[in-house]
Design a protein around this motif. Structure first.
Motif, PDB file in Angstrom:
ATOM      1  N   LEU A 220     -49.758  -1.110 -27.961  1.00 46.46           N
ATOM      2  CA  LEU A 220     -49.812  -0.467 -27.798  1.00 46.46           C
ATOM      3  C   LEU A 220     -50.433  -0.309 -26.561  1.00 46.46           C
ATOM      4  O   LEU A 220     -51.304  -0.816 -25.560  1.00 46.46           O
ATOM      5  N   ASN A 221     -50.282   0.652 -25.751  1.00 48.44           N
ATOM      6  CA  ASN A 221     -50.851   1.005 -24.202  1.00 48.44           C
ATOM      7  C   ASN A 221     -51.609   1.538 -24.429  1.00 48.44           C
ATOM      8  O   ASN A 221     -51.749   2.468 -25.207  1.00 48.44           O
ATOM      9  N   PRO A 222     -53.060   1.944 -22.778  1.00 46.68           N
ATOM     10  CA  PRO A 222     -53.880   2.973 -23.328  1.00 46.68           C
ATOM     11  C   PRO A 222     -53.387   4.210 -23.601  1.00 46.68           C
ATOM     12  O   PRO A 222     -53.720   5.214 -24.728  1.00 46.68           O
ATOM     13  N   TYR A 223     -52.349   4.929 -23.093  1.00 47.60           N
ATOM     14  CA  TYR A 223     -51.781   6.105 -22.651  1.00 47.60           C
ATOM     15  C   TYR A 223     -51.706   6.298 -24.672  1.00 47.60           C
ATOM     16  O   TYR A 223     -51.414   7.635 -24.217  1.00 47.60           O
ATOM     17  N   GLN A 224     -50.579   5.666 -25.613  1.00 51.37           N
ATOM     18  CA  GLN A 224     -49.781   5.668 -26.582  1.00 51.37           C
ATOM     19  C   GLN A 224     -51.585   5.341 -27.531  1.00 51.37           C
ATOM     20  O   GLN A 224     -51.501   6.180 -28.598  1.00 51.37           O
ATOM     21  N   ILE A 225     -52.488   4.932 -27.407  1.00 50.92           N
ATOM     22  CA  ILE A 225     -53.796   4.616 -27.668  1.00 50.92           C
ATOM     23  C   ILE A 225     -54.444   6.383 -28.197  1.00 50.92           C
ATOM     24  O   ILE A 225     -54.691   7.101 -28.918  1.00 50.92           O
ATOM     25  N   VAL A 226     -54.450   6.572 -26.500  1.00 54.91           N
ATOM     26  CA  VAL A 226     -55.008   7.952 -26.366  1.00 54.91           C
ATOM     27  C   VAL A 226     -54.501   9.794 -27.052  1.00 54.91           C
ATOM     28  O   VAL A 226     -55.350  10.133 -27.748  1.00 54.91           O
ATOM     29  N   THR A 227     -53.031   9.627 -27.035  1.00 58.58           N
ATOM     30  CA  THR A 227     -52.144  10.318 -26.800  1.00 58.58           C
ATOM     31  C   THR A 227     -51.513  10.283 -28.369  1.00 58.58           C
ATOM     32  O   THR A 227     -50.934  11.592 -29.407  1.00 58.58           O
ATOM     33  N   LYS A 228     -51.366   9.104 -29.157  1.00 57.40           N
ATOM     34  CA  LYS A 228     -50.064   8.957 -29.937  1.00 57.40           C
ATOM     35  C   LYS A 228     -51.063   7.781 -31.284  1.00 57.40           C
ATOM     36  O   LYS A 228     -50.495   7.374 -32.277  1.00 57.40           O
ATOM     37  N   ARG A 229     -52.865   8.246 -31.308  1.00 59.30           N
ATOM     38  CA  ARG A 229     -52.817   7.176 -31.998  1.00 59.30           C
ATOM     39  C   ARG A 229     -52.513   7.536 -33.756  1.00 59.30           C
ATOM     40  O   ARG A 229     -52.256   6.728 -34.314  1.00 59.30           O
ATOM     41  N   HIS A 230     -52.265   8.325 -33.716  1.00 61.39           N
ATOM     42  CA  HIS A 230     -51.710   8.514 -35.414  1.00 61.39           C
ATOM     43  C   HIS A 230     -50.398   8.358 -35.926  1.00 61.39           C
ATOM     44  O   HIS A 230     -50.309   8.964 -37.114  1.00 61.39           O
ATOM     45  N   TYR A 231     -49.885   8.036 -35.040  1.00 63.59           N
ATOM     46  CA  TYR A 231     -48.395   7.822 -35.398  1.00 63.59           C
ATOM     47  C   TYR A 231     -48.629   6.574 -36.090  1.00 63.59           C
ATOM     48  O   TYR A 231     -47.399   5.958 -36.143  1.00 63.59           O
TER      49      TYR A 231
END
Length: 330
Positions: free
Chosen positions: A310-321
């Protein structure tokens, strides 16, 4: 354990191998995935978790002196308050929060309630405040510091004495600041705060003074918008302020720091862009730096996304996926 893949290390996401025991990069390879240190929620009021009614009115009418929150706390059953504090702590643990900075209401009794809640691993930093006839010395002894309301709400001479007491005992001095209206920055700085909360109504000159004194500041975007406040948070970064992120009152905002990160990113996309990397620094690097400066050490814990790069964008906006695993180095 050794993790190979995307590693959040010293403020950046890098590709490499990381040993969670030594907390250092290594040449050895291990399990594939993404690893980040657990975030810290730097502003909560979990004592109001039990309040379930829809809050009606302005910010002062809801959370100001004599407002809805304080009236509810005055008449609340202590066991119910504690029960819901524990619910909030479990929620933060389940969503992956290492520690939280809690502003305690109700003086000594409020501090002891939080000290005696049942929790698994999350660490509360407790900022107390005198209530009724409490001796400030007693507050200082059993807390990590002082967490005052704004200079608009309290007697300034009393606040000065409490601040002096906090610094004398090498405890943290924290203060709400310019949340609803702009407050006198010289009065605020006169209290020598280590940590300020909000600051959304502060002027550019106020922010320069805060930055020049290396004072940390925690923002709470979801809470602010609940009360109709829509500031541009990028102004704090432009003034090079050490910025952190919190969730504020539980009865208006769930204490989910990932939800707060996601909201801040989306809110700022066309209102002074704030990058996912900057947001991660607000909840990972800056809180740890603040605690280290104040002599507070907490055993490190990590969130591991197995087989996910995961990249920072995915961690910040898609953590619960993505399914996350808690790791620690204890």
């Amino acid at each position: 354990m050794i993790i190979s893949g995307n590693i959040y290390f010293k403020g950046s996401m890098i590709k490499g191998n990381f040993d969670t025991s030594s907390m250092e990069l290594t040449e050895k390879t291990g399990i594939k995935g993404t690893l980040i240190p657990m975030p810290v929620n730097t502003h909560t009021h979990i004592g109001d978790s039990f309040i379930m009614d829809e809050p009606a009115g302005t910010l002062p009418e809801i959370v100001g002196p004599g407002g809805l929150k304080h009236r509810a706390l005055e008449s609340a059953d202590e066991y119910k308050v504690k029960e819901y504090m524990e619910k909030s702590e479990r929620y933060m643990e389940n969503t992956g929060t290492l520690a939280f900075f809690d502003f305690r209401e109700n003086g000594i009794n409020g501090i002891n309630l939080l000290k005696n809640t049942r929790r698994k691993y999350i660490v509360p930093l407790i900022f107390g405040r005198p209530y009724k006839n409490d001796d400030p010395n007693d507050i200082i002894k059993i807390s990590d510091g002082i967490g005052l309301s704004s200079v608009s709400d309290i007697d300034y001479d009393t606040a000065l004495k409490i601040s002096e007491l906090a610094h004398k005992n090498k405890k943290i001095m924290a203060l709400h600041f310019s949340e609803n209206t702009r407050e006198d920055i010289n009065m605020v700085l006169g209290l020598k705060p280590d940590l300020l909360i909000h600051g959304i109504e502060a002027s550019d000159d106020d922010l320069d003074k805060i930055s020049g004194r290396n004072i940390y500041l925690s923002i709470t975007p979801r809470s602010n918008i609940f009360y109709g406040k829509r500031p541009d948070y990028s102004k704090f970064l432009r003034h090079k302020i050490k910025l952190m992120l919190g969730t504020d009152n539980v009865f208006t905002s769930i204490p989910d720091i990932f939800m707060e990160m996601d909201f801040l990113y989306r809110y700022q996309r066309f209102n002074g862009y704030i990058s996912p990397e900057d947001i991660l620094r607000m909840v990972i690097d800056n809180p740890r730096e603040f605690m280290l400066k104040k002599g507070i050490k907490i055993a490190e814990k990590y969130i591991f996304f197995r087989n996910e790069l995961l990249n920072p964008y995915q961690i910040v906006t898609k953590r619960h996926y993505h399914e996350a695993i808690l790791l620690n180095n204890e």
